[in-house]
Design an enzyme around this catalytic site. Structure first.
Site, PDB file in Angstrom:
ATOM      1  N   ARG A  91      30.759  52.709  45.106  1.00 45.73           N
ATOM      2  CA  ARG A  91      30.378  52.793  46.507  1.00 45.73           C
ATOM      3  C   ARG A  91      30.901  54.088  47.112  1.00 45.73           C
ATOM      4  NH1 ARG A  91      33.198  49.860  49.170  1.00 45.73           N
ATOM      5  NH2 ARG A  91      34.289  48.651  47.587  1.00 45.73           N
ATOM      6  N   TYR A 232      23.626  53.172  42.401  1.00 44.70           N
ATOM      7  CA  TYR A 232      24.738  52.285  42.046  1.00 44.70           C
ATOM      8  C   TYR A 232      24.727  51.008  42.898  1.00 44.70           C
ATOM      9  CZ  TYR A 232      29.224  50.099  41.979  1.00 44.70           C
ATOM     10  OH  TYR A 232      30.190  49.136  41.908  1.00 44.70           O
ATOM     11  N   LYS A 241      26.474  44.040  49.804  1.00 49.66           N
ATOM     12  CA  LYS A 241      27.430  44.470  50.830  1.00 49.66           C
ATOM     13  C   LYS A 241      26.734  44.801  52.151  1.00 49.66           C
ATOM     14  CE  LYS A 241      30.640  44.365  47.697  1.00 49.66           C
ATOM     15  NZ  LYS A 241      31.730  43.408  47.685  1.00 49.66           N
ATOM     16  N   HIS A 261      34.418  38.812  52.748  1.00 49.41           N
ATOM     17  CA  HIS A 261      34.521  39.317  51.373  1.00 49.41           C
ATOM     18  C   HIS A 261      35.415  38.358  50.576  1.00 49.41           C
ATOM     19  CE1 HIS A 261      35.472  43.116  48.730  1.00 49.41           C
ATOM     20  NE2 HIS A 261      34.454  42.439  48.253  1.00 49.41           N
ATOM     21  N   SER A 283      37.901  44.941  46.648  1.00 46.48           N
ATOM     22  CA  SER A 283      37.128  45.137  45.430  1.00 46.48           C
ATOM     23  C   SER A 283      38.055  45.481  44.269  1.00 46.48           C
ATOM     24  CB  SER A 283      36.133  46.283  45.625  1.00 46.48           C
ATOM     25  OG  SER A 283      35.292  46.008  46.720  1.00 46.48           O
ATOM     26  N   ALA A 284      37.756  44.903  43.114  1.00 45.61           N
ATOM     27  CA  ALA A 284      38.484  45.187  41.868  1.00 45.61           C
ATOM     28  C   ALA A 284      39.955  44.755  41.940  1.00 45.61           C
ATOM     29  CB  ALA A 284      38.359  46.667  41.487  1.00 45.61           C
ATOM     30  N   CYS A 285      40.208  43.630  42.615  1.00 40.03           N
ATOM     31  CA  CYS A 285      41.558  43.044  42.654  1.00 40.03           C
ATOM     32  C   CYS A 285      41.567  41.619  42.123  1.00 40.03           C
ATOM     33  CB  CYS A 285      42.115  43.066  44.070  1.00 40.03           C
ATOM     34  SG  CYS A 285      42.484  44.724  44.668  1.00 40.03           S
ATOM     35  N   GLY A 286      40.531  41.232  41.365  1.00 39.61           N
ATOM     36  CA  GLY A 286      40.603  39.954  40.662  1.00 39.61           C
ATOM     37  C   GLY A 286      39.917  38.775  41.325  1.00 39.61           C
ATOM     38  N   THR A 288      36.790  37.805  40.894  1.00 40.87           N
ATOM     39  CA  THR A 288      35.986  37.100  39.893  1.00 40.87           C
ATOM     40  C   THR A 288      36.894  36.282  38.969  1.00 40.87           C
ATOM     41  OG1 THR A 288      34.404  38.910  40.031  1.00 40.87           O
ATOM     42  CG2 THR A 288      34.158  37.409  38.181  1.00 40.87           C
ATOM     43  N   ASN A 289      38.029  36.843  38.593  1.00 35.73           N
ATOM     44  CA  ASN A 289      38.972  36.102  37.737  1.00 35.73           C
ATOM     45  C   ASN A 289      39.475  34.849  38.435  1.00 35.73           C
ATOM     46  OD1 ASN A 289      38.748  38.019  35.745  1.00 35.73           O
ATOM     47  ND2 ASN A 289      40.634  39.100  36.294  1.00 35.73           N
ATOM     48  N   ASP A 308      32.420  36.750  45.444  1.00 36.39           N
ATOM     49  CA  ASP A 308      32.497  37.994  46.229  1.00 36.39           C
ATOM     50  C   ASP A 308      32.273  37.810  47.727  1.00 36.39           C
ATOM     51  OD1 ASP A 308      32.925  40.834  46.201  1.00 36.39           O
ATOM     52  OD2 ASP A 308      30.788  41.138  46.501  1.00 36.39           O
ATOM     53  N   ASN A 400      35.099  51.332  36.938  1.00 34.29           N
ATOM     54  CA  ASN A 400      34.265  50.518  37.833  1.00 34.29           C
ATOM     55  C   ASN A 400      32.967  50.067  37.148  1.00 34.29           C
ATOM     56  OD1 ASN A 400      33.782  49.229  40.365  1.00 34.29           O
ATOM     57  ND2 ASN A 400      32.334  50.860  40.911  1.00 34.29           N
ATOM     58  N   ARG A 402      30.376  47.579  35.324  1.00 39.10           N
ATOM     59  CA  ARG A 402      30.048  46.250  35.863  1.00 39.10           C
ATOM     60  C   ARG A 402      29.185  45.434  34.915  1.00 39.10           C
ATOM     61  NH1 ARG A 402      32.221  44.985  41.171  1.00 39.10           N
ATOM     62  NH2 ARG A 402      33.257  46.935  41.757  1.00 39.10           N
ATOM     63  N   ARG A 433      46.744  44.258  46.516  1.00 45.11           N
ATOM     64  CA  ARG A 433      47.382  44.782  45.312  1.00 45.11           C
ATOM     65  C   ARG A 433      48.533  45.663  45.779  1.00 45.11           C
ATOM     66  NH1 ARG A 433      45.359  46.404  40.032  1.00 45.11           N
ATOM     67  NH2 ARG A 433      43.342  45.454  40.458  1.00 45.11           N
ATOM     68  N   GLU A 530      47.812  31.587  35.210  1.00 44.91           N
ATOM     69  CA  GLU A 530      49.071  31.106  35.797  1.00 44.91           C
ATOM     70  C   GLU A 530      49.010  31.110  37.324  1.00 44.91           C
ATOM     71  OE1 GLU A 530      50.797  29.684  33.790  1.00 44.91           O
ATOM     72  OE2 GLU A 530      50.707  30.728  31.855  1.00 44.91           O
TER      73      GLU A 530
HETATM   74  O1  SAT Z   1      30.075  47.919  44.168  1.00 49.80           O
HETATM   75  S1  SAT Z   1      29.996  46.684  44.913  1.00 49.80           S
HETATM   76  O2  SAT Z   1      30.172  46.990  46.339  1.00 49.80           O
HETATM   77  O3  SAT Z   1      28.752  46.011  44.693  1.00 49.80           O
HETATM   78  C1  SAT Z   1      31.269  45.649  44.436  1.00 49.80           C
HETATM   79  C2  SAT Z   1      32.494  45.926  45.190  1.00 49.80           C
HETATM   80  O4  SAT Z   1      32.915  47.082  45.269  1.00 49.80           O
HETATM   81  O5  SAT Z   1      33.092  44.973  45.740  1.00 49.80           O
HETATM   82 MN    MN Z   2      33.260  42.934  46.485  1.00 44.29          MN
END
Ligand code: SAT
Ligand code: MN
Length: 620
Positions: A91, A232, A241, A261, A283-286, A288-289, A308, A400, A402, A433, A530
């Site tokens: 992004r 992208y 988004k 979010h 974004s990218a802090c887990g 989905t996990n 998300d 990043n 995906r 984070r 955990e």
């Molecule tokens: O790249 S996206 O905006 O679709 C995913 C994200 O950054 O949270």
């Molecule tokens: Mn996101």
């Protein structure tokens, strides 16, 4: 215009159609499509129906044009791989605009340009921008189509990659299009997207067309989105988004609900009680996990509802109900593996997925850092270069990179996933984070304190957006890049929805940090599965069972109330993860003061009061 000529595209047996032969009678949609055709001058128009046959055709075309590579069907059935232009990997927050009529409505956290001026700049860019390309008309619905007020959108794009991605990420095609005219012409959010790379006659295409000039633009009053120059995901899949966060946050402000979010999960206790948690992380802090977590503690079970975005509305009973507007997962690949997120691995192994900027094995499967313990002896990296472990100096997969995969393939998907009424939220978790300062978990004293926690959330930047990585910034409610209006008004909206509802019905609010480090640099908490131990504490707080101590920043687990049975961790390590370090928090005060000063006059007085209370409790 070229469109009025007979269609003669040799590469496509698409039903090329002028708007007059379009598969809808929706007048505003037809008028808009005609207008865009005239402006952008595509070679061809295709109305997407979302069928599997269409997917087959478009993916075949994308293979022919060099954008996609088919993966080995034995490993990943019906799945494809794309490499973007190396400049188009995330992004672009500095190119993202909220063009409200009044700049005060965009606020200090958004880029702003006068809407008339922006339209003039972008209209010039769009003029002829689809020449030589097919224009796809992609009808979609965010959330269930049978919702009381279905949230329609239509994306016009000159990227087939975007069209096929939208089939995964949204309810797309003939069904939402038909629903848009079922009860008179429904409202929809027009989403215009061009990669900004017209093809002149005879000019050959590149695998990933895009432009150096990029604009990701929102017109909040008109509920309108214009995107130019990038292919992208976050910049081009405009249902995500742009619509479901930036535009929807404005709609939510106007209508009394929240577009956030947040992941959504269902947690079932050993006693069989079900709870729902919505959790915001940058974004990218887990996210989905956590959404697909496999609890390590016996008897606890998780089901996934979203990874998300959460739309949260109050029900007639005064409780807050969440739905996931999306239909797919657009997850960060690196770090996703059988050890960290087995349910994501099972989801993608079912196929029907797109992978972008990961690495490719010599056997036509995907690979990324963290997917497995063993690194293949040879890979093609995300740039397409030969990559040999031990010799390579850069990661094989872009940080990043995906996976884009249907959420219905998730083996632990909740049966409430399609329920237009959503699920009642018991707890909201905010997380960032941070190497220091923020403890593993604390609970807010009440809603207002919870809003303060969210409004002052901080996190180190990640590769999900272009720019420096690892810089601590305030990321309120993990929405900094996604609030479609003034951040101060957004905080006020959060406070207001709390005031309008009975406190007993509001979700309890928590603040977590899985990423705190010890002095020697190691993580203080093992994370991943955990983290179920923290979720257990959250639920037991709601049930009134878990003990807590009051600290200057909220309630923290007592030694012993966080279940660490069977975990290889010392008491001192647990204490360090949970510690509220008064000196670190005193150092945080001026950062929070600066942040509120940046937001300016519109910071609600309630939050300034919370800051005073915090200062007082820290003795500062
Ligand atoms: O790249 S996206 O905006 O679709 C995913 C994200 O950054 O949270
Ligand atoms: Mn996101």
């Amino acid at each position: 215009t070229p469109l009025l000529e007979p269609q003669s595209s040799p590469t496509s047996n698409a039903v090329a159609s002028t708007p007059s032969s379009a598969p809808t009678t929706h007048r505003r949609l037809l008028a808009w499509v005609s207008e865009v055709v005239e402006l952008t001058q595509p070679a061809d128009v295709r109305w997407c129906d979302g069928s599997d046959a269409e997917w087959d055709e478009l993916t075949a075309e994308l293979i022919a044009s060099g954008t996609l590579v088919q993966l080995d069907p034995q490993a990943k059935p019906n799945s494809f791989y794309a490499r973007t232009d190396p400049s188009d990997v995330a992004r672009v927050e500095d190119r993202t605009f909220i063009c409200s009529v009044d700049p005060a409505d965009a606020g200090p956290t958004n880029n702003w340009m006068d809407p008339t001026q922006m339209k003039s700049v972008m209209t010039d860019l769009y003029r002829g921008s689809m020449r030589g390309r097919t224009m796809y008309v992609v009808p979609f619905c965010m959330g269930p189509i049978d919702a009381e007020h279905p949230m329609f959108g239509v994306e016009i794009t000159d990227s087939a990659y975007v069209a096929v991605s939208m089939k995964i990420m949204t309810r797309m095609g003939a069904e939402p299009l038909a629903a848009m005219t079922a009860n008179g012409d429904a409202d929809f959010v027009p989403c215009l997207h061009s990669v900004g790379a017209p093809l002149e006659p005879g000019q050959s295409d590149v695998p990933w067309p895009c432009s150096d000039t990029k604009y990701i633009t929102h017109f909040p009053e008109e509920r309108l989105i214009w995107s130019y120059g990038s292919g992208y995901g976050g910049n081009s899949l405009l249902g995500k988004k742009c619509y479901s966060l930036r535009i929807a946050s404005v709609i939510g402000r106007d209508e009394g609900w929240l577009a956030e979010h947040m992941l959504i999960l269902k947690l079932i206790s050993p006693a069989g009680r079900a709870y729902h948690i919505a959790a915001a992380f940058p974004s990218a802090c887990g996210k989905t996990n956590l959404a697909m977590i496999q609890p390590t503690i016996p008897g606890w079970r998780v089901e996934t509802l979203g990874d998300d975005i959460a739309w949260m509305r109050f029900g007639a009973d005064g409780r807050l109900y969440a739905t996931n507007p999306e239909y797919g997962l657009f997850g960060v690949a690196p770090g996703t593996g059988w050890g960290t997120n087995p349910n994501a691995m099972r989801t993608i192994d079912r196929g029907n997925s797109l992978f972008t900027n990961v690495a490719l094995t010599d056997h036509g499967d995907v690979w990324w850092e963290g997917i497995s313990e063993v690194t293949p002896p040879h890979l093609a990296d995300w740039r397409g270069n030969s990559w040999v472990p031990g010799e390579a100096t850069t990661p094989a997969a872009h940080p990043n990179s995906r996976f884009c995969t249907p959420i219905r393939q998730c083996p632990i998907l909740s049966s409430d996933y399609d329920n237009p009424a959503g699920v009642p939220i018991d707890a909201i978790i905010f997380g960032g984070r941070r190497k220091t300062t923020v403890p593993l978990v604390t609970q807010a004293r009440d809603w207002q304190h919870g809003v303060f926690m969210g409004a002052t959330l901080s996190s180190e930047t990640t590769a999900a957006a272009t720019g420096a990585v690892g810089v601590v910034r305030r990321d309120p409610m993990a929405m900094l890049p996604f609030i479609g209006y003034h951040a101060g008004d957004y905080f006020g909206h959060w406070l207001e929805v709390g005031k309008q509802h009975d406190a007993a019905n509001l979700p309890a609010v928590f603040y977590v940090n899985w990423f705190r480090r010890s002095a020697d640099g190691g993580f203080l908490w093992p994370g991943f599965g955990e983290n179920s131990r923290v979720l257990k504490w959250v639920i037991e707080r709601i049930e009134g069972k878990a003990a807590a101590v009051e600290t200057p920043i909220g309630y923290a687990p007592t030694a012993g109330s966080l279940d660490v049975t069977g975990l290889d961790i010392t008491e001192a390590e647990v204490a360090a993860a949970l510690e509220v370090d008064v000196d670190e928090w005193r150092a945080e005060l001026p950062l929070i003061e600066d942040w509120f000063a940046q937001i300016g006059d519109k910071v609600p007085t309630e939050l300034l009061t919370e800051l005073d209370v915090l200062r007082g409790r820290l003795g500062g």
